[in-house]
Design a protein around this motif. Structure first.
Motif, PDB file in Angstrom:
ATOM      1  N   PHE A 172      10.259 -10.181 -10.139  1.00 20.64           N
ATOM      2  CA  PHE A 172      10.137 -11.634  -9.936  1.00 20.64           C
ATOM      3  C   PHE A 172      11.380 -12.272  -9.313  1.00 20.64           C
ATOM      4  CE2 PHE A 172       8.217 -10.605 -14.174  1.00 20.64           C
ATOM      5  CZ  PHE A 172       6.903 -10.514 -13.741  1.00 20.64           C
ATOM      6  N   SER A 173      12.444 -11.497  -9.045  1.00 23.51           N
ATOM      7  CA  SER A 173      13.729 -12.094  -8.676  1.00 23.51           C
ATOM      8  C   SER A 173      13.843 -12.357  -7.178  1.00 23.51           C
ATOM      9  CB  SER A 173      14.868 -11.206  -9.162  1.00 23.51           C
ATOM     10  OG  SER A 173      14.847 -11.133 -10.575  1.00 23.51           O
ATOM     11  N   ARG A 174      14.999 -12.924  -6.798  1.00 26.21           N
ATOM     12  CA  ARG A 174      15.199 -13.380  -5.420  1.00 26.21           C
ATOM     13  C   ARG A 174      14.947 -12.292  -4.386  1.00 26.21           C
ATOM     14  NH1 ARG A 174      21.157 -14.950  -5.939  1.00 26.21           N
ATOM     15  NH2 ARG A 174      20.974 -13.333  -7.526  1.00 26.21           N
ATOM     16  N   MET A 178       8.019  -9.454  -6.442  1.00 28.52           N
ATOM     17  CA  MET A 178       6.989  -8.597  -7.014  1.00 28.52           C
ATOM     18  C   MET A 178       7.545  -7.863  -8.239  1.00 28.52           C
ATOM     19  SD  MET A 178       5.137  -7.105  -3.584  1.00 28.52           S
ATOM     20  CE  MET A 178       6.584  -6.249  -2.974  1.00 28.52           C
ATOM     21  N   LEU A 179       6.776  -6.927  -8.781  1.00 33.09           N
ATOM     22  CA  LEU A 179       7.246  -6.124  -9.903  1.00 33.09           C
ATOM     23  C   LEU A 179       8.201  -5.053  -9.404  1.00 33.09           C
ATOM     24  CD1 LEU A 179       3.962  -5.628 -11.980  1.00 33.09           C
ATOM     25  CD2 LEU A 179       5.641  -7.464 -12.111  1.00 33.09           C
ATOM     26  N   TRP A 210      10.467   4.231  -0.241  1.00 27.26           N
ATOM     27  CA  TRP A 210       9.649   4.635  -1.401  1.00 27.26           C
ATOM     28  C   TRP A 210       9.636   3.531  -2.452  1.00 27.26           C
ATOM     29  CZ3 TRP A 210      10.412   5.107  -6.599  1.00 27.26           C
ATOM     30  CH2 TRP A 210       9.446   5.816  -7.317  1.00 27.26           C
ATOM     31  N   ARG A 211      10.778   2.958  -2.711  1.00 25.56           N
ATOM     32  CA  ARG A 211      10.864   1.909  -3.727  1.00 25.56           C
ATOM     33  C   ARG A 211      10.058   0.676  -3.319  1.00 25.56           C
ATOM     34  NH1 ARG A 211      17.294   2.508  -5.409  1.00 25.56           N
ATOM     35  NH2 ARG A 211      16.935   4.088  -7.043  1.00 25.56           N
ATOM     36  N   ALA A 212      10.132   0.313  -2.036  1.00 26.53           N
ATOM     37  CA  ALA A 212       9.369  -0.840  -1.566  1.00 26.53           C
ATOM     38  C   ALA A 212       7.872  -0.603  -1.720  1.00 26.53           C
ATOM     39  CB  ALA A 212       9.718  -1.144  -0.112  1.00 26.53           C
ATOM     40  N   ARG A 218       2.601  -1.075  -7.527  1.00 31.08           N
ATOM     41  CA  ARG A 218       2.587  -1.478  -8.929  1.00 31.08           C
ATOM     42  C   ARG A 218       2.151  -2.939  -9.065  1.00 31.08           C
ATOM     43  NH1 ARG A 218       7.565  -0.254 -12.979  1.00 31.08           N
ATOM     44  NH2 ARG A 218       6.416   1.701 -13.184  1.00 31.08           N
ATOM     45  N   THR A 219       2.649  -3.782  -8.167  1.00 37.70           N
ATOM     46  CA  THR A 219       2.272  -5.196  -8.215  1.00 37.70           C
ATOM     47  C   THR A 219       0.792  -5.373  -7.898  1.00 37.70           C
ATOM     48  OG1 THR A 219       4.510  -5.762  -7.482  1.00 37.70           O
ATOM     49  CG2 THR A 219       2.850  -7.490  -7.363  1.00 37.70           C
ATOM     50  N   THR A 220       0.290  -4.614  -6.929  1.00 39.29           N
ATOM     51  CA  THR A 220      -1.132  -4.685  -6.590  1.00 39.29           C
ATOM     52  C   THR A 220      -2.002  -4.299  -7.776  1.00 39.29           C
ATOM     53  OG1 THR A 220      -0.634  -4.150  -4.273  1.00 39.29           O
ATOM     54  CG2 THR A 220      -2.909  -3.831  -5.014  1.00 39.29           C
ATOM     55  N   GLN A 221      -1.584  -3.262  -8.494  1.00 37.40           N
ATOM     56  CA  GLN A 221      -2.367  -2.776  -9.625  1.00 37.40           C
ATOM     57  C   GLN A 221      -2.294  -3.703 -10.835  1.00 37.40           C
ATOM     58  OE1 GLN A 221      -0.552   1.062 -10.138  1.00 37.40           O
ATOM     59  NE2 GLN A 221      -1.918   2.090  -8.695  1.00 37.40           N
ATOM     60  N   ARG A 222      -1.122  -4.283 -11.079  1.00 34.09           N
ATOM     61  CA  ARG A 222      -0.903  -5.008 -12.341  1.00 34.09           C
ATOM     62  C   ARG A 222      -0.865  -6.525 -12.207  1.00 34.09           C
ATOM     63  NH1 ARG A 222       3.871  -1.410 -15.277  1.00 34.09           N
ATOM     64  NH2 ARG A 222       2.928   0.650 -14.913  1.00 34.09           N
ATOM     65  N   ARG A 223      -0.314  -7.035 -11.091  1.00 31.47           N
ATOM     66  CA  ARG A 223      -0.125  -8.480 -10.935  1.00 31.47           C
ATOM     67  C   ARG A 223      -0.389  -8.879  -9.489  1.00 31.47           C
ATOM     68  NH1 ARG A 223       2.988 -11.556 -14.272  1.00 31.47           N
ATOM     69  NH2 ARG A 223       2.256 -13.184 -12.869  1.00 31.47           N
ATOM     70  N   SER A 224      -1.614  -8.709  -9.052  1.00 30.72           N
ATOM     71  CA  SER A 224      -1.922  -9.013  -7.659  1.00 30.72           C
ATOM     72  C   SER A 224      -1.723 -10.494  -7.336  1.00 30.72           C
ATOM     73  CB  SER A 224      -3.359  -8.594  -7.328  1.00 30.72           C
ATOM     74  OG  SER A 224      -4.286  -9.279  -8.152  1.00 30.72           O
TER      75      SER A 224
END
Length: 243
Positions: A172-174, A178-179, A210-212, A218-224
């Protein structure tokens, strides 16, 4: 940065203020935390009462306007730095990372912790505080919510964390609304679960990619709901190997 916390139970903060990064930040004078017992402003010298029954009937008690308003006014006069007034209430704006970042730019924040059925409406009408909620649920009082606000804000202040980038790429940060991506440390393998090879190769470009991708998946799956519209429609056929 200075926090003034108005509460009926200042001792609730005893342990919290003497632990971990917050305690170190206080010792290093990066932040000041001042607690104020609302009962000290009671108009009842014998019992120090600050609550009464609501007009019109109903359950519970309300915190009276006179001691609350006078308390805040006295506290604000104690320092020339203007205070940003915050009332912790389930009816307020939901606390999120951008709001925490905004609060971190304020030199002084005053937190009003409610109890019982809350404050007389005239507290809000006269003081006009910002109203902040930590979620759609009800607590026994605003003290825990105040701790959460302090914790979210203090870690954003320069010098509080050991690495200034630590709060930049958090969820959620600057640097990443996303997650956050999954992270790993030693050992490389545990109970059949291996660290993804890309993290062991030392190729910083591939690791960043990879991290991006992992963060996006992860964001798509959990907090779209956190994704821009165009990212929400992306199918991502090649998913990263989380190990």
């Amino acid at each position: 940065m200075r926090f003034d916390i108005v509460t009926l139970f200042p001792a609730i903060f005893d342990g919290y203020l003497t632990q971990s990064l917050l305690h170190k930040a206080i010792q290093r004078q990066l932040v000041e935390i001042h607690r104020h017992d609302l009962r000290d402003w009671s108009h009842d010298p014998k019992h120090h009462k600050i609550d009464d029954r609501p007009f019109g009937g109903g359950p519970g008690m309300l915190i009276q306007a006179p001691p609350t308003v006078e308390c805040v006014e006295d506290i604000e006069r104690a320092s020339p730095v203007p205070a940003r007034r915050i009332l912790l209430t389930p009816q307020g704006r939901r606390l999120d990372q951008p709001l925490a970042e905004d609060l971190a730019t304020s030199p002084r924040v005053l937190l009003l912790c409610g109890r019982y059925e809350g404050f007389d409406q005239r507290v809000l009408d006269i003081l006009q505080p910002e109203e902040i909620s930590i979620g759609d649920f009800v607590l026994n009082g605003g003290e825990v919510a105040a701790m959460i606000v302090v914790d979210a804000v203090v870690r954003l202040l320069p010098g509080v964390l050991g690495d200034e980038l630590s709060n930049f790429d958090d969820s959620f940060s600057r640097g990443n609304r996303m997650l956050e991506f999954p992270q790993y440390t030693r050992p490389r393998e545990y109970r059949g679960h291996r660290v993804p090879e890309v993290l062991l190769e030392g190729d910083h470009g591939r690791i960043a990619a990879w991290r991006a991708e992992a963060s996006l998946q992860r964001t798509t799956q959990r907090r779209s709901d956190l994704l821009p519209d165009q990212a929400n429609t992306n199918k991502h056929e090649n998913s990263p190997d989380f190990g």
